[in-house]
Write an enzyme that holds these catalytic residues in place. Structure first.
Site, PDB file in Angstrom:
ATOM      1  N   PHE A 156       0.774  -1.289   0.022  1.00  0.00           N
ATOM      2  CA  PHE A 156      -0.124  -0.070   0.054  1.00  0.00           C
ATOM      3  C   PHE A 156       0.828   1.518   0.099  1.00  0.00           C
ATOM      4  O   PHE A 156       2.092   1.227   0.344  1.00  0.00           O
ATOM      5  CB  PHE A 156      -0.842   0.000   1.188  1.00  0.00           C
ATOM      6  CG  PHE A 156      -2.390   0.151   0.908  1.00  0.00           C
ATOM      7  CD1 PHE A 156      -2.900  -0.838   0.102  1.00  0.00           C
ATOM      8  CD2 PHE A 156      -3.028   1.446   1.312  1.00  0.00           C
ATOM      9  CE1 PHE A 156      -4.287  -0.581  -0.048  1.00  0.00           C
ATOM     10  CE2 PHE A 156      -4.260   1.467   0.932  1.00  0.00           C
ATOM     11  CZ  PHE A 156      -5.035   0.415   0.284  1.00  0.00           C
ATOM     12  N   GLN A 277      -7.743  15.340   2.083  1.00  0.00           N
ATOM     13  CA  GLN A 277      -7.065  14.228   1.200  1.00  0.00           C
ATOM     14  C   GLN A 277      -7.933  14.103  -0.076  1.00  0.00           C
ATOM     15  O   GLN A 277      -9.177  13.921  -0.113  1.00  0.00           O
ATOM     16  CB  GLN A 277      -7.041  13.158   1.725  1.00  0.00           C
ATOM     17  CG  GLN A 277      -6.344  11.917   0.959  1.00  0.00           C
ATOM     18  CD  GLN A 277      -5.703  10.840   1.800  1.00  0.00           C
ATOM     19  OE1 GLN A 277      -6.679   9.826   1.949  1.00  0.00           O
ATOM     20  NE2 GLN A 277      -4.555  10.891   2.218  1.00  0.00           N
ATOM     21  N   HIS A 279      -8.124  11.548  -3.062  1.00  0.00           N
ATOM     22  CA  HIS A 279      -7.785   9.914  -3.506  1.00  0.00           C
ATOM     23  C   HIS A 279      -7.334  10.188  -4.849  1.00  0.00           C
ATOM     24  O   HIS A 279      -8.087  10.631  -5.559  1.00  0.00           O
ATOM     25  CB  HIS A 279      -8.934   8.977  -3.091  1.00  0.00           C
ATOM     26  CG  HIS A 279      -8.213   7.638  -3.181  1.00  0.00           C
ATOM     27  ND1 HIS A 279      -8.012   7.027  -4.182  1.00  0.00           N
ATOM     28  CD2 HIS A 279      -8.212   6.736  -1.935  1.00  0.00           C
ATOM     29  CE1 HIS A 279      -7.555   5.694  -3.954  1.00  0.00           C
ATOM     30  NE2 HIS A 279      -7.625   5.323  -2.411  1.00  0.00           N
ATOM     31  N   LEU A 289     -15.079   5.450  -5.353  1.00  0.00           N
ATOM     32  CA  LEU A 289     -13.500   5.117  -4.907  1.00  0.00           C
ATOM     33  C   LEU A 289     -13.362   3.728  -5.687  1.00  0.00           C
ATOM     34  O   LEU A 289     -13.827   2.652  -5.833  1.00  0.00           O
ATOM     35  CB  LEU A 289     -13.530   4.875  -3.322  1.00  0.00           C
ATOM     36  CG  LEU A 289     -12.359   4.192  -2.960  1.00  0.00           C
ATOM     37  CD1 LEU A 289     -11.342   5.216  -2.972  1.00  0.00           C
ATOM     38  CD2 LEU A 289     -12.626   3.962  -1.307  1.00  0.00           C
ATOM     39  N   GLU A 292      -6.843   2.006  -3.305  1.00  0.00           N
ATOM     40  CA  GLU A 292      -5.272   2.064  -3.594  1.00  0.00           C
ATOM     41  C   GLU A 292      -4.932   0.625  -3.674  1.00  0.00           C
ATOM     42  O   GLU A 292      -3.711   0.392  -4.399  1.00  0.00           O
ATOM     43  CB  GLU A 292      -4.674   2.556  -2.454  1.00  0.00           C
ATOM     44  CG  GLU A 292      -3.223   2.978  -2.690  1.00  0.00           C
ATOM     45  CD  GLU A 292      -2.686   3.921  -1.450  1.00  0.00           C
ATOM     46  OE1 GLU A 292      -1.578   3.608  -0.791  1.00  0.00           O
ATOM     47  OE2 GLU A 292      -3.467   4.978  -1.366  1.00  0.00           O
ATOM     48  N   ARG A 323      -0.544   9.514  -1.354  1.00  0.00           N
ATOM     49  CA  ARG A 323      -1.660   9.975  -2.004  1.00  0.00           C
ATOM     50  C   ARG A 323      -1.852  11.265  -2.167  1.00  0.00           C
ATOM     51  O   ARG A 323      -1.935  11.680  -3.586  1.00  0.00           O
ATOM     52  CB  ARG A 323      -3.026   9.576  -0.935  1.00  0.00           C
ATOM     53  CG  ARG A 323      -3.388   8.260  -0.884  1.00  0.00           C
ATOM     54  CD  ARG A 323      -4.780   8.047  -0.202  1.00  0.00           C
ATOM     55  NE  ARG A 323      -4.869   6.519  -0.056  1.00  0.00           N
ATOM     56  CZ  ARG A 323      -5.868   5.900   0.504  1.00  0.00           C
ATOM     57  NH1 ARG A 323      -6.590   6.963   1.511  1.00  0.00           N
ATOM     58  NH2 ARG A 323      -6.346   4.772   0.693  1.00  0.00           N
ATOM     59  N   HIS A 390     -11.597  12.513  -0.634  1.00  0.00           N
ATOM     60  CA  HIS A 390     -11.756  11.184   0.041  1.00  0.00           C
ATOM     61  C   HIS A 390     -11.897  11.416   1.584  1.00  0.00           C
ATOM     62  O   HIS A 390     -12.446  10.449   2.263  1.00  0.00           O
ATOM     63  CB  HIS A 390     -10.760  10.312  -0.429  1.00  0.00           C
ATOM     64  CG  HIS A 390     -10.689   8.734  -0.039  1.00  0.00           C
ATOM     65  ND1 HIS A 390     -11.464   8.068  -0.212  1.00  0.00           N
ATOM     66  CD2 HIS A 390      -9.745   8.249   0.856  1.00  0.00           C
ATOM     67  CE1 HIS A 390     -11.427   6.684   0.530  1.00  0.00           C
ATOM     68  NE2 HIS A 390     -10.289   7.083   1.025  1.00  0.00           N
ATOM     69  N   ARG A 434      -3.093  11.519   4.943  1.00  0.00           N
ATOM     70  CA  ARG A 434      -3.023  10.272   5.872  1.00  0.00           C
ATOM     71  C   ARG A 434      -2.393   9.014   4.724  1.00  0.00           C
ATOM     72  O   ARG A 434      -2.724   9.348   3.767  1.00  0.00           O
ATOM     73  CB  ARG A 434      -4.656  10.024   5.997  1.00  0.00           C
ATOM     74  CG  ARG A 434      -4.651   8.519   6.362  1.00  0.00           C
ATOM     75  CD  ARG A 434      -6.391   8.298   6.790  1.00  0.00           C
ATOM     76  NE  ARG A 434      -6.959   8.353   5.674  1.00  0.00           N
ATOM     77  CZ  ARG A 434      -7.129   7.194   4.837  1.00  0.00           C
ATOM     78  NH1 ARG A 434      -6.417   6.063   4.878  1.00  0.00           N
ATOM     79  NH2 ARG A 434      -8.236   7.341   4.013  1.00  0.00           N
TER      80      ARG A 434
END
Length: 648
Positions: A156, A277, A279, A289, A292, A323, A390, A434
């Site tokens: 990730f 954030q 995404h 969404l 990731e 991100r 996001h 984040r």
């Protein structure tokens, strides 16, 4: 209003349809008139949790397990909470794929935060992570498995081994691409073992404060229109984020920042709301969404030339950079004419080179979502994607055990009786950005931390502070004002105007001119909301028009503080990217040797938390600042991570 036993109240709630006195049309009603127009049912609990997503459920059953008489107020059925939409996984240094260490996870999280995260809270979260995941496994969460039968962990973004020197880490524990869904249902099933009183489809209106202490919550039962005052010794806010302040967001329509707005109306502060954030991979046009985890399994981003462009922006991490880095790279590709589609206004996420069995086994939900919302067969075609709002890194400021804080220049002060966890809170473990799969970890660890903190400082059955005189009166007056609002602007029209303003003026890239113009527009929209809103339904029973108007008030409070905070922050850090101030402004210039440098005072640099408070009558926002916590909980257990230039 007289108290009624909770059991009688619960039995009557679903069947009773109380008759309401005809409310006068004037907004200057007396307390006696409001009392007659809005019957109130009083409840007493040791603790009340607002919200039933991952953080709320973990806090609620943790408190019930410890013997506290606990109520959980939620505007949605618990399994409809937005935790259900999380896809990729939950980070923990289990070491099932290669050797791992929670201190490396701590390093990655501090670096991901662009050194705005509080290192005591990050220390706590990353150290607790392995135990939190094993606890979920013991609750029955059906994690995907390796061939050895261990919890499967995927790659990730922003995760590394050996303090960034050991290559890409596989730290993200996953249930295919439906991890949030699985986690929420597991926690809800677990919560039913305990005697928690659930008040489902109750809309929390406001906190009840007395001399700086939180003593309860006022809520509206959406089914029958009754008002409920919950008197308690401790309140936990777990109400999620406010993604719906933007036009294109992965958030559910219920993500309206209710908790952060309640805190503002209580005269308290929010923290770091400018850090929103985006995404990198929301479906173009729909905003849904695309996890990731797609890139963790080997998916790549492509521009119109078929180039894997992340190799230019993040030579080491490539598509698995953090991100904010990936979102900015995608937007630069689009702005420089390398976008795809007729308008050249998005990019492609390619999965078709991956084996079909991997897509079936590990990304089944994505394959379905891409087909429904983009008409794409992922085994043959790329998915059209665009950076989409996001997550909110900011929220209600707390310490590492969830206690809500205020700071007016004389150090952090704890607000007695009030806790917060999850996306509604700002611990601050995420700082300016984040890392993916740290959000599910955040909700479980800090929901549990709130329960443990309350249990360590209180006993079940402790005396509950009494409600002050006229508790909830101002909130009821506002409810009545909104319910009878008879202006010219509909809730939907004003909400759309706010969302488009935020999407244009507080997006991935920001400039002073755009932000200042956005602040003025938001101020005008706020004034329209206070003076010219139109609500059509005057009833109280399942009045969705009224609820959406109240949610719009909450969104407006969050959006206004976000754009004002962003305009004030004259630097680029994490998700806040200013084109007129392109560099990070720290106390030292960390791109050069520190020897001989003099530390700038806090007034002259931006490695500090923004604190925002707001006059809800006028919409005027006031900003203060507090220092970042750079020390860990125990230097021997885990050394702090000194600031450095952030690159992937």
């Amino acid at each position: 209003p007289g108290s009624q036993p909770d059991m009688m109240a619960a039995a009557l709630l679903r069947t009773a349809r109380p008759r309401f006195a005809q409310a006068a049309r004037s907004y200057s009603k007396t307390a006696e008139q409001l009392s007659k127009a809005y019957p109130i049912i009083d409840h007493q609990y040791d603790a009340v949790v607002v919200g039933a997503g991952g953080a709320g459920l973990r806090a609620a059953f943790g408190l019930s397990e410890a013997g506290f008489k606990t109520a959980c107020i939620t505007k949605l059925f618990p399994t409809r909470s937005h935790t259900v939409a999380a896809q990729g996984g939950i980070n923990a240094a289990l070491g099932n794929m290669e050797n791992d260490d929670w201190r490396w996870h701590m390093y990655d999280t501090v670096k991901g935060s662009d050194w705005l995260g509080d290192q005591d809270a990050i220390h706590y979260m990353t150290k607790e992570a392995p135990a939190a995941v094993i606890e979920l496994e013991n609750y029955g969460m059906p994690f995907s498995r390796t061939e050895k039968g261990q919890i499967y962990q995927r790659a990730f973004g922003g995760q590394s081994y050996n303090y960034g020197k050991g290559g890409q880490a596989h730290r993200c524990c996953a249930v295919a691409d439906r991890t949030g869904h699985s986690l929420l249902h597991t926690l809800y099933g677990q919560s039913l073992r305990y005697d928690t009183a659930y008040f489902i489809e109750y809309f929390a209106l406001d906190l009840i404060m007395d001399k700086g202490q939180c003593v309860g919550v006022l809520a509206l039962c959406m089914e029958d229109g009754t008002l409920h005052r919950f008197n308690c010794k401790n309140t936990v806010l777990a109400t999620g984020g406010y993604g719906r302040a933007y036009f294109s967001a992965t958030s559910a329509h219920s993500c309206t920042g209710d908790g952060t707005a309640m805190v503002t109306r209580a005269g308290l502060q929010n923290e770091d709301l400018e850090f929103v954030q985006f995404h990198p991979t929301g479906i173009y046009g729909a905003g849904c969404l695309i996890t990731e985890g797609c890139r963790g399994e080997g998916g790549i981003l492509l521009n119109s030339k078929g180039e894997r462009y992340m190799e230019r922006y993040a030579p080491t991490a490539k598509d698995l950079a953090s991100r904010d880095v990936v979102s900015r790279a995608s937007m630069i590709e689009i702005r420089e004419g390398r976008g795809v589609g007729p308008e050249k206004d998005h990019v492609y996420l390619q999965l078709s080179h991956l084996p079909a069995e991997i897509l079936r086994e590990r990304l089944p939900g994505i394959s379905e979502t891409a087909y429904i919302f983009a008409g794409v067969d992922v085994t043959k075609e790329p998915i059209p994607v665009l950076p989409t709002v996001h997550y909110n890194m900011g929220g209600v400021p707390t310490n590492y055990i969830g206690q809500v804080l205020t700071n007016h220049g004389k150090g952090d002060q704890i607000v007695p009786g009030l806790y917060a966890a999850g996306e509604a809170a700002c611990a601050s473990v995420h700082g300016a950005n984040r890392l993916g799969a740290n959000s599910l970890l955040d909700i479980v660890v800090f929901g549990r931390a709130c329960a443990h903190a309350i249990a360590s400082q209180n006993k079940p059955g402790d005396a509950i502070p009494p409600l002050p005189a006229h508790a909830g009166e101002a909130s009821i007056a506002n409810l009545d004002r909104v319910r009878h609002a008879n202006g010219h602007t509909t809730v939907a029209d004003l909400r759309l105007k706010m969302q488009k303003t935020m999407q244009t003026h507080a997006a991935v890239f920001r400039t002073g001119e755009l932000l200042d113009e956005g602040c003025k527009k938001m101020s005008d929209i706020y004034k329209t909301m206070r003076s010219d809103i139109k609500v059509f339904d005057r009833g109280l029973i399942w009045n969705t028009d009224l609820i959406e108007a109240l949610e719009l008030e909450n969104l407006m409070i969050n959006a206004t503080q976000t754009i004002v905070s962003a305009a004030a922050r004259k630097e680029s850090r994490g998700a806040h990217a200013r084109e007129d101030f392109k560099t990070r402004v720290d106390e030292y210039d960390y791109s050069k040797p520190l020897a001989g440098q003099q530390a700038k005072p806090i007034e002259q640099h931006w490695r500090k938390h923004t604190l925002s408070e707001q006059n809800v009558e006028t919409g005027e926002v006031k900003l203060l600042y507090r220092p970042v916590i750079d020390t860990t909980l125990d230097g021997k257990d885990c050394a702090s991570v000194p600031p450095a230039v952030r690159s992937y």
